[in-house]
Design an enzyme around this catalytic site. Structure first.
Site, PDB file in Angstrom:
ATOM      1  N   ALA A  57       0.872  -1.175   0.000  1.00  0.00           N
ATOM      2  CA  ALA A  57       0.000   0.000   0.000  1.00  0.00           C
ATOM      3  C   ALA A  57       0.907   1.223   0.000  1.00  0.00           C
ATOM      4  CB  ALA A  57      -0.915  -0.031   1.214  1.00  0.00           C
ATOM      5  N   TYR A  59       0.801   4.353  -0.965  1.00  0.00           N
ATOM      6  CA  TYR A  59       0.369   5.717  -0.666  1.00  0.00           C
ATOM      7  C   TYR A  59      -0.234   5.892   0.724  1.00  0.00           C
ATOM      8  CZ  TYR A  59       1.081   6.624  -5.609  1.00  0.00           C
ATOM      9  OH  TYR A  59       1.632   6.759  -6.852  1.00  0.00           O
ATOM     10  N   CYS A  60      -0.386   4.819   1.477  1.00  0.00           N
ATOM     11  CA  CYS A  60      -1.083   4.950   2.758  1.00  0.00           C
ATOM     12  C   CYS A  60      -0.163   5.385   3.889  1.00  0.00           C
ATOM     13  CB  CYS A  60      -1.781   3.644   3.117  1.00  0.00           C
ATOM     14  SG  CYS A  60      -0.671   2.371   3.730  1.00  0.00           S
ATOM     15  N   GLY A  61       1.137   5.273   3.720  1.00  0.00           N
ATOM     16  CA  GLY A  61       2.053   5.689   4.771  1.00  0.00           C
ATOM     17  C   GLY A  61       2.521   4.552   5.658  1.00  0.00           C
ATOM     18  N   PHE A  62       1.877   3.402   5.588  1.00  0.00           N
ATOM     19  CA  PHE A  62       2.288   2.247   6.379  1.00  0.00           C
ATOM     20  C   PHE A  62       3.218   1.372   5.549  1.00  0.00           C
ATOM     21  CE2 PHE A  62      -1.886   3.416   8.125  1.00  0.00           C
ATOM     22  CZ  PHE A  62      -1.491   3.690   9.431  1.00  0.00           C
TER      23      PHE A  62
END
Length: 84
Positions: A57, A59-62
C-alpha cells in the site's frame, strides 16, 4: 497386524489419488503489471530469474516493510533475486 494396517493405508492412498491436470492459458511470464510510476512491467523480461513480487500500500504511509525488502534484496541480489 502391521501388514494389514499398512495395506489399508495404501489402499486408501490410491483411492484418494487425484489425477486431475491443470492446464493454464497464461503463465507468470505472460502477465503485465503497472508500477507505482505508471510504467508497464512485462514479466517476460524476468524469465529464468528469481522474482519476488510484492504488493504494498504505497500511498497509505504504512510502508515499514520497505526497509526489510531492501535488506532482502541487498542480501540476495548478487544471486539474482529481483524484487518488484
Amino acid at each position: 497386524m502391521n501388514k494389514i494396517f499398512l495395506s489399508g493405508i495404501l489402499i486408501i492412498m490410491f483411492f484418494f489419488n487425484n489425477v486431475a491436470k491443470a492446464e493454464y492459458e497464461k503463465t507468470f511470464h505472460d502477465l503485465n503489471i503497472e508500477s507505482i510510476t505508471g510504467e508497464k512491467i512485462n514479466f517476460k523480461e524476468y524469465k529464468n530469474k528469481a522474482v519476488l513480487v510484492v504488493n504494498t500500500a504505497s500511498y497509505c504511509g504504512f510502508t515499514n516493510q520497505y526497509e526489510e525488502l531492501q535488506e532482502l534484496w541487498d542480501t540476495y541480489k548478487s544471486k539474482g533475486l529481483i524484487v518488484l
